[in-house]
Design a protein around this motif. Sequence first.
Motif, PDB file in Angstrom:
ATOM      1  N   GLU A 140      -6.706   3.406  57.573  1.00 40.15           N
ATOM      2  CA  GLU A 140      -7.995   3.399  58.260  1.00 40.15           C
ATOM      3  C   GLU A 140      -7.916   4.056  59.634  1.00 40.15           C
ATOM      4  O   GLU A 140      -8.802   4.808  60.026  1.00 40.15           O
ATOM      5  N   GLU A 141      -6.846   3.745  60.364  1.00 42.17           N
ATOM      6  CA  GLU A 141      -6.665   4.365  61.682  1.00 42.17           C
ATOM      7  C   GLU A 141      -6.474   5.875  61.553  1.00 42.17           C
ATOM      8  O   GLU A 141      -7.044   6.647  62.328  1.00 42.17           O
ATOM      9  N   LEU A 192      -7.575   7.815  59.156  1.00 41.22           N
ATOM     10  CA  LEU A 192      -8.863   8.423  58.800  1.00 41.22           C
ATOM     11  C   LEU A 192      -9.815   8.467  59.993  1.00 41.22           C
ATOM     12  O   LEU A 192     -10.558   9.439  60.166  1.00 41.22           O
ATOM     13  N   LYS A 193      -9.772   7.450  60.836  1.00 39.90           N
ATOM     14  CA  LYS A 193     -10.605   7.437  62.040  1.00 39.90           C
ATOM     15  C   LYS A 193     -10.235   8.590  62.961  1.00 39.90           C
ATOM     16  O   LYS A 193     -11.095   9.320  63.447  1.00 39.90           O
ATOM     17  N   TRP A 194      -8.925   8.765  63.216  1.00 40.60           N
ATOM     18  CA  TRP A 194      -8.475   9.841  64.097  1.00 40.60           C
ATOM     19  C   TRP A 194      -8.749  11.211  63.478  1.00 40.60           C
ATOM     20  O   TRP A 194      -9.074  12.159  64.182  1.00 40.60           O
ATOM     21  N   ASN A 195      -8.610  11.305  62.171  1.00 38.49           N
ATOM     22  CA  ASN A 195      -8.908  12.559  61.488  1.00 38.49           C
ATOM     23  C   ASN A 195     -10.383  12.930  61.653  1.00 38.49           C
ATOM     24  O   ASN A 195     -10.716  14.084  61.962  1.00 38.49           O
ATOM     25  N   ALA A 196     -11.267  11.964  61.482  1.00 35.19           N
ATOM     26  CA  ALA A 196     -12.703  12.215  61.644  1.00 35.19           C
ATOM     27  C   ALA A 196     -13.025  12.606  63.086  1.00 35.19           C
ATOM     28  O   ALA A 196     -13.842  13.504  63.331  1.00 35.19           O
ATOM     29  N   LYS A 197     -12.391  11.953  64.053  1.00 32.99           N
ATOM     30  CA  LYS A 197     -12.613  12.297  65.463  1.00 32.99           C
ATOM     31  C   LYS A 197     -12.149  13.722  65.747  1.00 32.99           C
ATOM     32  O   LYS A 197     -12.856  14.493  66.403  1.00 32.99           O
TER      33      LYS A 197
END
Length: 133
Positions: free
Chosen positions: A4-5, A7-12
């Motif tokens: 999840e972390e 994917l969050k950083w990837n989206a950012k």
Amino acid sequence: MNKEELLKWNAKYDKDHPWWVQKEKELGDRFRQTNTVTKDDLLQLVDWKFKELPARRKRVLGLSLKNKGEAIGKICNEVFCMNIKQDSTRINNLDDLDGVGPSMASVILTFYDPKNYGIHDIHVWREFFGPEP
């Protein structure tokens, strides 16, 4: 870091760097469609990889310009169509091109097949192993 972390950083990252994301999609789609890389594609990959490092960009572009378009296309087509699981063979074949080392080879492979490859360079190395001694 969990999934999840990550994917969050990837989206950012994608949101903060739209030019990089668009170029990845544009070139990757073309590589998958044609199973090859042109000389212009290679120069765009160098620009993408070293956009924020102008001196390195200039040096690698100069080396990459030495390649003949036919050689780039032939080597990349062979690499993309290999029916083997040894990534080192793919990387070594791409490394035959001027201006392409293991890091740039990882960019080419990642653009072509992002589900099975990732970019591996000094920045990734430092994240895994810390700063060099």
